[in-house]
Design an enzyme around this catalytic site. Structure first.
Site, PDB file in Angstrom:
ATOM      1  N   LYS A 139      31.854  37.953  33.011  1.00 15.80           N
ATOM      2  CA  LYS A 139      30.451  38.088  32.799  1.00 15.80           C
ATOM      3  C   LYS A 139      30.537  37.908  31.038  1.00 15.80           C
ATOM      4  CE  LYS A 139      28.183  39.301  36.639  1.00 15.80           C
ATOM      5  NZ  LYS A 139      27.321  38.458  37.128  1.00 15.80           N
ATOM      6  N   SER A 187      35.423  43.187  43.932  1.00 16.51           N
ATOM      7  CA  SER A 187      34.868  41.883  44.407  1.00 16.51           C
ATOM      8  C   SER A 187      35.846  41.010  44.170  1.00 16.51           C
ATOM      9  CB  SER A 187      33.903  41.415  43.382  1.00 16.51           C
ATOM     10  OG  SER A 187      34.378  41.398  42.084  1.00 16.51           O
TER      11      SER A 187
END
Length: 319
Positions: free
Chosen positions: A47, A280
């Site tokens: 991110k 994830s």
């Protein structure tokens, strides 16, 4: 070696890739698994890329003025990236996060100078399991703060900089690092930005590359299958909501992964390869391995190590 950079922002991206031969041998897989180490970005996640791109694009367009506050909802990773970018560039940053996310992320953002506002979960949501309802409450609070402060909203679910960061960054790096020798890309869906951006980049070079989109087994919303439970333990995605970034034409197949499979994948990656990823990432490992055991036997598959396992030490991901 690289020259000395003038800020940590110059170290975002250009992450290394590792071939997972030890994991492949342990699980008796036929094919090749390649992991791109996005956990080595300065904020320990993929991110950081979108945080930098969204802020720089807003500066260029004039949407973000000097000294203007920046606000965004986050599960913690985008917020950490924005905290880093805003600290270097001199913008006040406010992160709005559900209490269902691991608290390491809130502490990290505060350490980086951000103000962190924690929002109570929806009634009935188990701690550590953030649902779409929880995210709706965070969105509501975020909108109020933006209006009250006249802040710039670094909206990761809507700003196209999210896709562009991965299309012109991550995806192109994957193509260059593999020298085009890959068959598929596997990605768990959060905002859909990394899936859309990387898939666009890879298919631009080779339309035959197969792109698999992952959702939690209990809530395969984008696959248009029954949502049996919106709550799950894979933090940062699987919110049971429409995502404007996800173009169905890019999706070769929708796959699902259970909480237990994600945990097993993360632990195996750490134990066999020394790569410390989060939920994830574990989902990527398990789904990619399943593909190599079946329809992708003998293929080369790539996935992202989305963030660091250090962000989950308060959970039971690693015991």
């Amino acid at each position: 070696m690289e020259k000395v950079f003038d800020s940590v922002l110059k170290t975002i991206g250009k992450t290394p890739m590792v071939r997972l031969d030890r994991l492949k041998a342990a699980w008796k897989l036929e094919g090749t698994l390649l992991a791109k180490l996005e956990n080595l970005n300065p904020g320990s996640s993929k991110k950081d890329r979108i945080a930098l791109r969204m802020i720089e694009e807003a500066e260029s367009s004039g949407e973000l003025e000097p000294g203007q506050p920046v606000v965004e909802l986050t599960s913690g990773n985008t917020g950490t990236g924005l905290a880093i970018v805003c600290a270097v560039k001199g913008y006040p940053f406010i992160a709005v996060m559900s209490k269902g996310n691991s608290m390491e992320r809130a502490r990290m953002m505060r350490a980086l100078g951000a103000e962190v506002i924690l929002v109570d979960q929806a009634v009935g949501s188990p701690p550590g399991q953030v649902s779409g309802q929880d995210l709706d409450l965070v969105e509501e609070r975020t909108q109020k703060i933006v209006q009250e402060l006249g802040a710039f909203r670094a909206d990761q679910f809507r700003l196209e900089g999210n896709i562009r960061a991965h299309e012109y960054g991550t995806g192109e790096e994957i193509w260059e690092q593999t020298e085009g020798c890959l068959d598929g890309f596997v990605d768990f869906v959060g905002t859909g930005g990394s899936f859309a951006g990387c898939s666009k980049a890879l298919k631009k070079h080779n339309p035959e590359i197969r792109c698999y989109l992952l959702e939690p087994t209990s809530c395969p919303w984008l696959a248009k299958r029954e949502v049996t439970n919106p709550n799950h333990r894979i933090q940062g995605g699987g919110y049971s909501r429409d995502l404007p970034f996800v173009d169905p034409s890019l999706v070769t197949e929708y796959l699902t992964v259970t909480d237990e499979e994600a945990i097993e994948g993360a632990r195996a990656l750490a134990q066999h390869e020394g790569i410390f990823g989060g939920f994830s990432t574990g989902a990527h490992v398990s789904a990619a391995a399943r593909l190599l055991e079946g329809q992708e036997k003998g293929s080369t598959l790539v996935f992202l190590v989305c963030d660091s396992g250090l962000k989950y030490v308060s959970t039971d991901l690693y015991l």
